[in-house]
Design a protein around this motif. Structure first.
Motif, short mmCIF file in Angstrom:
data_model
loop_
_atom_site.label_atom_id
_atom_site.label_comp_id
_atom_site.label_asym_id
_atom_site.label_seq_id
_atom_site.Cartn_x
_atom_site.Cartn_y
_atom_site.Cartn_z
N GLU A 102 11.83 35.12 14.73
CA GLU A 102 12.54 34.79 13.51
C GLU A 102 13.03 36.08 12.87
N VAL A 103 14.34 36.13 12.64
CA VAL A 103 14.97 37.32 12.10
C VAL A 103 15.51 37.00 10.71
N GLY A 104 15.28 37.91 9.78
CA GLY A 104 15.78 37.72 8.43
C GLY A 104 16.46 38.98 7.91
N ASP A 121 17.60 42.88 1.45
CA ASP A 121 18.39 42.68 2.65
C ASP A 121 17.79 43.36 3.88
N ALA A 122 16.65 44.03 3.72
CA ALA A 122 16.02 44.68 4.86
C ALA A 122 15.67 43.63 5.90
N MET A 123 15.83 43.98 7.16
CA MET A 123 15.57 43.03 8.23
C MET A 123 14.07 42.77 8.36
N SER A 124 13.74 41.51 8.56
CA SER A 124 12.35 41.13 8.83
C SER A 124 12.30 40.49 10.22
N LEU A 125 11.20 40.71 10.90
CA LEU A 125 10.97 40.14 12.23
C LEU A 125 9.61 39.49 12.26
N THR A 126 9.58 38.22 12.65
CA THR A 126 8.34 37.48 12.78
C THR A 126 8.35 36.79 14.13
N THR A 127 7.25 36.88 14.85
CA THR A 127 7.17 36.27 16.17
C THR A 127 6.07 35.22 16.19
N ARG A 128 6.39 34.11 16.85
CA ARG A 128 5.37 33.07 17.07
C ARG A 128 5.57 32.53 18.47
N THR A 129 4.52 31.96 19.01
CA THR A 129 4.57 31.39 20.36
C THR A 129 4.46 29.87 20.27
N VAL A 156 19.22 30.37 17.42
CA VAL A 156 19.19 29.30 16.44
C VAL A 156 20.02 29.79 15.25
N CYS A 157 21.06 29.03 14.93
CA CYS A 157 21.91 29.40 13.82
C CYS A 157 22.63 28.17 13.31
N ASP A 158 22.54 27.94 12.02
CA ASP A 158 23.27 26.81 11.43
C ASP A 158 24.12 27.26 10.24
N LYS A 159 24.26 28.57 10.06
CA LYS A 159 25.05 29.11 8.95
C LYS A 159 26.49 29.31 9.41
N GLU A 160 27.40 28.63 8.75
CA GLU A 160 28.80 28.68 9.16
C GLU A 160 29.39 30.10 9.21
N PRO A 161 29.09 30.98 8.25
CA PRO A 161 29.66 32.33 8.35
C PRO A 161 29.23 33.06 9.63
N GLY A 169 17.30 33.22 8.79
CA GLY A 169 17.14 34.08 7.61
C GLY A 169 18.10 35.25 7.56
N VAL A 170 19.04 35.32 8.51
CA VAL A 170 19.96 36.44 8.57
C VAL A 170 21.06 36.26 7.51
N THR A 171 21.28 37.31 6.72
CA THR A 171 22.30 37.27 5.68
C THR A 171 23.57 37.99 6.11
N PHE A 172 23.47 38.85 7.15
CA PHE A 172 24.62 39.63 7.60
C PHE A 172 24.34 40.11 9.01
N ILE A 173 25.38 40.12 9.85
CA ILE A 173 25.27 40.71 11.18
C ILE A 173 26.57 41.44 11.48
#
Length: 130
Positions: free
Chosen positions: A29-31, A13-21, A92-97, A63-67
């Motif tokens: 991109e956050v996970g 569950d550790a947060m990941s951060l990836t950047t692209r241009t 960008v978010c398509d997860k209903e929770p 990729g976010v599981t919790f906020i």
């Protein structure tokens, strides 16, 4: 509290951060979990991107599981900082929770929210986010 570990010993569950241009846009991109513990890393990344000249940031929460409230505050802070320099910010978010959290807090009225990064990028965000 112990967190579940993956096969490489990393917290799942550790947060990941990836950047692209993509063209003139920065896609972040956050996970994992965006919370009190990880919020500082995300805040620092926003500052790095904005100080580095990014003026159009698309934050992909796919990729976010919790906020939590700290994570929401960090997103608001990123929006305000980018707006202060005339930039645009979208989610960008398509997860209903997660979408439910944005609706309950009325943040869906603050952030432009798209189902995919492609939709956010093609929207172009003409002018600063409202």
């Amino acid at each position: 509290m112990d967190r579940p570990m993956d096969s490489e010993g990393q917290s799942r569950d550790a947060m990941s951060l990836t950047t692209r241009t993509v063209d003139a846009h920065t896609v972040l991109e956050v996970g994992g979990e965006v919370d009190l513990v990880s919020g500082t890393r995300l805040r620092e990344r926003f500052l790095q991107l904005i100080d580095g000249g990014s003026r159009s940031i698309v934050v992909d929460l796919g990729g976010v599981t919790f906020i939590d409230s700290t994570g929401l505050g960090v997103l608001l802070g990123g929006l305000k900082r980018l707006r202060a320099v005339g930039g645009t910010f979208s989610l960008v978010c398509d997860k209903e929770p997660l979408l439910k959290i944005f609706r309950i807090t009325a943040l869906d009225q603050v952030f432009p929210i798209f189902a995919t990064a492609e939709e956010a990028l093609s929207a172009g965000q003409a002018g600063p986010a409202a």
